[in-house]
Design an enzyme around this catalytic site. Structure first.
Site: not given
Length: 360
Positions: A17-18, A20-23, A25, A42, A141
């Site tokens: 699903l996506g 990013g820098g944080f992990g 999904t 996640k 966020d």
């Protein structure tokens, strides 16, 4: 992770699903339940390979998982936490899948949303956020991508709480102290105090306000003008542009501002609605009468609050004087600028000072 991988012999990955820098999904399905319902996985992993990070990340992960569990159980517009676990130094959250689309699909670039749509949107967001804040949690966020419009009932669902993302930013510095490498949040929706790692409840309110501005103007935050000195979002001198005319506001029209022509000089107040409202539906924000502010007068803005709170004390203040804004029917146009402020004593009386009653 590739589609088909199963975590804990339980959650089968369907697709990404996506990232990013944080992990990352993923959309998954629960193989153990009837009907194999969909869920969201996640995957969070610390950037640092330092072994000292792992126990700290685990503690943070457990704490935030407990918070998400509590929030999701007691509010229908927050996804329910289905599971959380750790495998090989990496962390996983499994949450309820929300069938719908995020509101970035509704906020079309260069298209101004109606006042009624914007007011309802903000109310819907704030109703969920009020519960979150009552539980002593700061989301950190809030942005259109983290606000889902649930297909079933059209309600706003608040997803992707920022505190969990700290796990991915943990490092140990040269002094052996554990720190985070970046502030959690999204530029444009993140106020200055959050950008330096000191978020407050009002930081979430700031983000909601930026979404409201985006809806009304059709412009994303990074396309809005900024104050070069402070970096804060600013606007033109007047809400309607770089200059002012007597067709837009009530002021001493035989004087001009910038390239505007001279105009009429009514020499008295006018009824509300005589001039067009601003994008928020408020009338006479420039001209007609000066308006009282709750802030007391300060001789400079060096120590002004950055969280939107009222400024009622501090050095270089005069508690006997209150701030006025807005300009009056007999003032020059330059007094009607957004940034213009003057001071008066509350006990004084004058025909050019009034107040505004806003009905919501």
């Amino acid at each position: 992770m590739q589609p088909g991988i199963t975590l804990r012999n339980h959650y089968c990955i369907i697709k990404s699903l996506g990232k990013g820098g944080f992990g990352d999904t993923y959309l998954a399905q629960d193989e153990d339940l009837p009907g194999k319902p969909k869920c969201v996985v996640k995957h969070l992993r610390p950037k640092s390979s330092n072994p000292g990070i792992l126990p700290i990340a685990k503690t943070l992960f457990e704490r935030e998982a407990n918070t998400l569990d509590k929030l999701g159980k007691y509010h229908q517009q927050i996804p329910e936490l289905l599971a959380h676990f750790q495998e090989e130094g990496e962390f996983y959250l499994v949450q309820e899948y929300i069938d719908g689309e995020d509101i970035s699909k509704e906020l079309i670039p260069n298209k101004k949303s109606s006042e009624s749509y914007t007011v309802k949107l903000l109310k819907d967001i704030l109703e969920v956020l009020a519960f979150v804040h009552q539980e002593n949690v700061i989301h950190r966020d809030i942005k259109p991508q983290n606000l889902m419009r649930r297909r079933q009932d059209g309600k706003i669902v608040l997803i992707d709480f920022g505190a969990v993302k700290e796990i991915s930013t943990l490092v140990i510095n040269a002094a052996g102290q554990t720190t985070v490498t970046v502030a959690v949040g999204t530029p444009g929706y993140m106020p200055s105090e959050q950008a330096i790692g000191k978020p407050k409840f009002s930081s979430d309110i700031y983000a909601v306000g930026m979404i409201g501005i985006q809806a009304l103007t059709g412009r994303k935050p990074h396309h809005l003008p900024e104050d070069k000195r402070t970096g804060n979002i600013t606007t033109t001198p007047f809400y309607f542009g770089e200059t002012i005319t007597t067709e837009l506001a009530n002021y001493r029209g035989n004087y001009t501002y910038a390239s505007a022509p001279t105009g009429s000089y009514i020499q008295k107040t006018t009824e509300v609605g005589s001039f067009p409202p601003n994008n928020f539906g408020l009338y006479d924000m420039h001209g007609n009468v000066w308006e009282w502010c709750q802030d007391v007068w300060h001789y400079n803005y060096d120590t002004a609050p950055t969280d939107g709170s009222v400024w009622e004390s501090g050095e270089q203040s005069n508690s006997d004087s209150k701030v006025l804004r807005g300009g009056s029917w007999y003032d020059l146009p330059k007094s009607c600028r957004c940034a213009n402020r003057v001071r008066r004593f509350p006990m004084g009386q004058d025909e050019d000072i009034g107040f505004r009653l806003v009905m919501g």
